[in-house]
Design an enzyme around this catalytic site. Structure first.
Site, short mmCIF file in Angstrom:
data_model
loop_
_atom_site.label_atom_id
_atom_site.label_comp_id
_atom_site.label_asym_id
_atom_site.label_seq_id
_atom_site.Cartn_x
_atom_site.Cartn_y
_atom_site.Cartn_z
N THR A 35 53.82 31.82 15.61
CA THR A 35 55.32 33.18 15.80
C THR A 35 55.91 32.68 14.88
OG1 THR A 35 55.18 32.82 18.15
CG2 THR A 35 57.36 33.42 17.30
N ARG A 62 48.11 21.45 20.87
CA ARG A 62 48.06 21.32 22.94
C ARG A 62 49.26 20.34 22.12
NH1 ARG A 62 42.39 19.72 25.73
NH2 ARG A 62 41.39 21.59 24.75
N VAL A 63 49.61 19.11 21.58
CA VAL A 63 50.56 18.64 21.39
C VAL A 63 52.33 19.46 20.47
CG1 VAL A 63 52.09 16.53 21.88
CG2 VAL A 63 50.03 17.07 22.81
N ILE A 125 50.08 24.31 27.75
CA ILE A 125 51.02 22.78 28.88
C ILE A 125 52.13 23.49 28.35
CG2 ILE A 125 50.71 20.86 28.59
CD1 ILE A 125 48.55 22.73 30.04
N LYS A 136 65.29 25.48 34.85
CA LYS A 136 65.67 24.93 35.91
C LYS A 136 67.37 24.66 35.13
CE LYS A 136 66.21 20.15 37.10
NZ LYS A 136 65.65 18.18 37.25
N HIS A 274 43.61 57.42 60.67
CA HIS A 274 45.14 56.35 61.27
C HIS A 274 43.84 54.85 61.27
CE1 HIS A 274 48.73 58.43 62.72
NE2 HIS A 274 47.39 59.72 63.60
N GLU A 326 45.90 64.89 52.96
CA GLU A 326 46.51 64.44 53.05
C GLU A 326 46.49 63.56 51.35
OE1 GLU A 326 49.61 63.30 53.35
OE2 GLU A 326 49.91 63.67 55.74
N ASN A 415 37.34 47.61 71.32
CA ASN A 415 36.01 47.81 70.95
C ASN A 415 35.50 49.61 70.85
OD1 ASN A 415 35.19 45.61 72.88
ND2 ASN A 415 36.07 46.65 74.47
N PHE A 460 28.00 43.63 72.10
CA PHE A 460 26.95 43.04 73.02
C PHE A 460 27.25 43.98 74.33
CE2 PHE A 460 28.38 38.65 74.02
CZ PHE A 460 29.10 38.93 74.98
#
Length: 511
Positions: A35, A62-63, A125, A136, A274, A326, A415, A460
Site C-alpha cells: 500500500t 508477519r509483524v 493477523i 472498539k 408449496h 411463477e 408422511n 415403514f
C-alpha cells in the site's frame, strides 16, 4: 492536533483517490508494504509504519503493526487525561482514521488446488487487530473496511471537519461483522482440516443477497442471504434472465424443485407447489419429460415452479407459455425458447449450472433459540440393501416405477406416499398425520391410473391398512423401508393380493 490516518489495504480499489482527499484535508498518512509503495508511486506523501514504531517489519511482514506506537494511537481515549498523559510520555501520536482491509482468505481457499500452507499464510493477523482496536475505540476513531464507505467519510470530513458519531458507530459495527465473518471462514476451514465433526461451537457466516418484499406472508419482513463458498447449484447463485424479483416463497419452492430434479440423470421435469412436488416426469427429451410432469397434476401446477435438468428448447417453451407459472429453472435456454418465454413479463427465468449438483452441504434448520444441523439426505437405491420381502418379484417395468417413486418420495413432506409408473408420478400424498391418510390422497389422485402402478412410502407401514388400500386401487408393486414390528402383516397382505413388495432398509422422513 496532528491528524493521522493509517492505510493498509489488500483491495486497493479507490484508495489512491481516498488518500489524496485525506491529504488535502490535512491528514498525515501512515502505511505499510504494498500500500505504501502504491501511494508513493501516485505521488502521495506517506510515512512508513517502521518510521512510526522505530522497529522494522519482521518475519516476512508477519509483524509490522503489532506495536504500542500503533495500537496506543488507536486505543487511546481522547478525552481521558491519563490516556493523553501516557501518550505524551511515550511519544505516541493518536490515529484518528483507519482504512484497512484484509488478506484474501476466502479467495485463496476458493481455489480447489490451494495448499494448506497457502491458506494459512492468507490468515490476516495485523489487519483484524487494527480493525478491532479502531472499532472498539469508535468514540474517537473512524474505521473504514469497505471501499464503498470512502465517499461518505470524505463528505463528512469536508462538511464537519470530522465524521459523525452515528457514522462511526455504523462503520464500527460493519467492521465487527466483517472480522466475525472472516474468522468464521477460517474457523470452518480449520475445523474441516482437523476433521472435527461436531465442534463445541458452530460458526457460520452468510452475505446479504437481497432484501425481500416480505416473508411467507405480507406482514412478515424477510431477507435473503447467500453462503460464501456455497454450492453453485443453488438458488442463491442462480442467474435470473427475466421476470420479477424472487419472493421468499419462490426461493423456498425453487430450492425444493432443484433438490428433486438433481436426483435424475435422464431428462426430467419437476413441478413444485408449496415445497412439495405435484408432478415429476422423465423422458427421452425435456419436452417429453415436461408433458408427463404436467399430465401428472395439471391442476396443481397452476402458479407453480418447473425445474428441468436439460436445456429448454422452443417446443418446450411454447408448451410452457400456455400455463401460468411463477418460475422456470434450467441449465440453459435456447435463444428461441428465451424469446418465447420472455414475452411473459412476470415469469422468472433462472439458469443454474448442474456441474455442482452432487456437492453436499450441511442442512441448517433454525428453531426458536437454536439450530439443528444434519447431513443432506443423499441416500439412493444404489446405496441400499434391497430385499424383496414378498413371494412375487417385481417385473422390469415395476422396478422402473419403484425407482422413480423412491427418488421422489424422499422429497415429499412426511408422511409421504407417491404413486408412479415407469416415467411419471400419478399421485402424491403429503404431510398427513397418518400414513394411510397420505396413501388415500395419492391413490385418489391416481384414480384408474393406479392399476398396475407402484407405490412408494417414505417410512415403514405400522400396520397393513396401507397395503390393503393400495391393493384395492390396483397397485402391483410397493417400495418401503421395512422395519416395523408388524412387517409380517404387511408382507402377508401383499402376498394375498399378489403385490411385489421391496424393502430398502432406509427411511426418508422430510418434515
Amino acid at each position: 492536533m496532528k491528524k493521522r490516518v493509517l492505510i493498509s489495504v489488500y483491495d486497493k480499489s479507490g484508495v489512491s483517490e481516498f488518500a489524496k482527499e485525506l491529504v488535502s484535508l490535512g491528514f498525515e498518512i501512515i502505511s505499510t508494504g504494498g500500500t505504501k509503495k502504491m501511494l508513493q508511486e501516485q505521488g502521495i506523501p506517506v510515512l512508513g509504519v517502521s518510521d512510526v514504531t522505530g522497529f522494522p517489519e519482521i518475519l516476512e511482514g508477519r509483524v509490522k503493526t503489532l506495536n504500542p506506537y500503533i495500537h496506543g494511537g488507536l486505543l487511546a481515549k481522547q478525552n481521558d487525561a491519563e490516556h493523553q498523559k501516557q501518550l505524551a510520555e511515550h511519544g505516541i501520536e493518536p490515529i484518528q482514521l483507519v482504512c484497512v482491509n484484509l488478506y484474501p482468505f476466502q479467495q485463496t481457499i476458493e481455489n480447489p488446488d490451494v495448499t494448506v500452507a497457502d491458506a494459512i499464510e492468507n490468515i490476516d493477523i495485523g489487519g483484524p487487530t487494527m480493525l478491532r482496536a479502531s472499532a472498539k475505540n469508535h468514540q474517537y476513531v473512524t474505521v473504514v473496511v469497505d471501499p464503498s464507505d470512502y465517499e461518505t467519510v470524505i463528505a463528512e470530513l469536508k462538511a464537519e471537519g470530522e465524521t459523525k458519531l452515528e457514522t462511526r458507530v455504523k462503520l464500527a459495527a460493519k467492521v465487527f461483522r466483517h472480522t466475525a465473518a472472516y474468522d468464521a471462514l477460517i474457523a470452518d476451514y480449520m475445523t474441516n482440516l482437523a476433521a472435527e465433526a461436531t465442534p463445541e461451537k458452530l460458526t457460520v457466516t452468510y452475505e446479504l443477497k437481497q432484501t425481500l418484499r416480505y416473508g411467507e406472508n405480507p406482514h412478515q419482513q424477510a431477507v435473503f442471504y447467500q453462503k460464501p463458498l456455497g454450492s453453485s447449484f443453488s438458488i442463491a447463485y442462480a442467474e435470473q434472465l427475466h421476470g420479477k424479483e424472487l419472493s421468499y416463497n419462490n426461493i423456498n419452492d425453487a430450492d425444493a424443485a432443484l433438490q428433486i430434479v438433481k436426483e435424475f440423470t435422464e431428462p426430467a421435469a419437476v413441478a413444485v407447489k408449496h415445497m412439495n412436488p405435484c408432478g415429476v416426469g422423465i423422458g427421452k427429451t425435456g419436452y417429453e419429460a415436461f408433458t408427463k410432469a404436467f399430465a401428472a397434476d395439471p391442476i396443481s401446477i397452476f402458479g407453480g415452479i418447473i425445474a428441468f435438468n436439460r436445456e429448454v428448447d422452443a417446443e418446450t417453451a411454447s408448451k410452457l407459455h400456455e400455463i401460468f407459472l411463477e418460475i422456470i429453472i434450467a441449465p440453459s435456454y435456447s435463444d428461441e425458447a428465451l424469446e418465447i418465454l420472455a414475452a411473459k413479463k412476470n415469469l422468472r427465468l433462472l439458469t443454474i449450472p448442474f456441474s455442482d449438483a452432487k456437492k453436499s452441504e450441511r442442512k441448517l434448520t433454525s428453531i426458536e433459540g437454536g439450530l439443528l444441523v444434519q447431513e443432506q439426505d443423499l441416500f439412493t437405491l444404489d446405496d441400499a440393501e434391497i430385499k424383496v420381502a414378498t413371494k412375487r418379484q417385481p417385473t422390469a417395468a415395476e422396478w422402473e416405477a419403484l425407482k422413480l417413486g423412491w427418488k421422489v418420495v424422499k422429497h415429499v413432506k412426511s408422511n409421504a406416499i407417491v404413486v408412479a409408473n415407469e416415467d411419471m408420478t400419478i399421485g402424491i400424498g403429503a404431510g398427513q398425520m397418518n400414513r394411510v391418510g397420505s396413501a388415500e390422497i395419492a391413490l385418489k389422485q391416481a384414480g384408474k391410473k393406479a392399476e398396475g402402478a407402484a407405490l412408494a412410502s417414505d417410512a415403514f407401514f405400522p400396520m397393513d391398512d396401507t397395503v390393503e388400500a393400495a391393493a384395492k386401487a390396483g397397485i402391483t408393486a410397493i417400495i418401503q423401508p421395512g422395519g416395523s414390528i408388524r412387517d409380517e402383516d404387511s408382507i402377508k397382505k401383499a402376498d394375498e393380493y399378489g403385490i411385489a413388495m421391496v424393502f430398502t432398509g432406509v427411511r426418508h422422513f422430510k418434515h
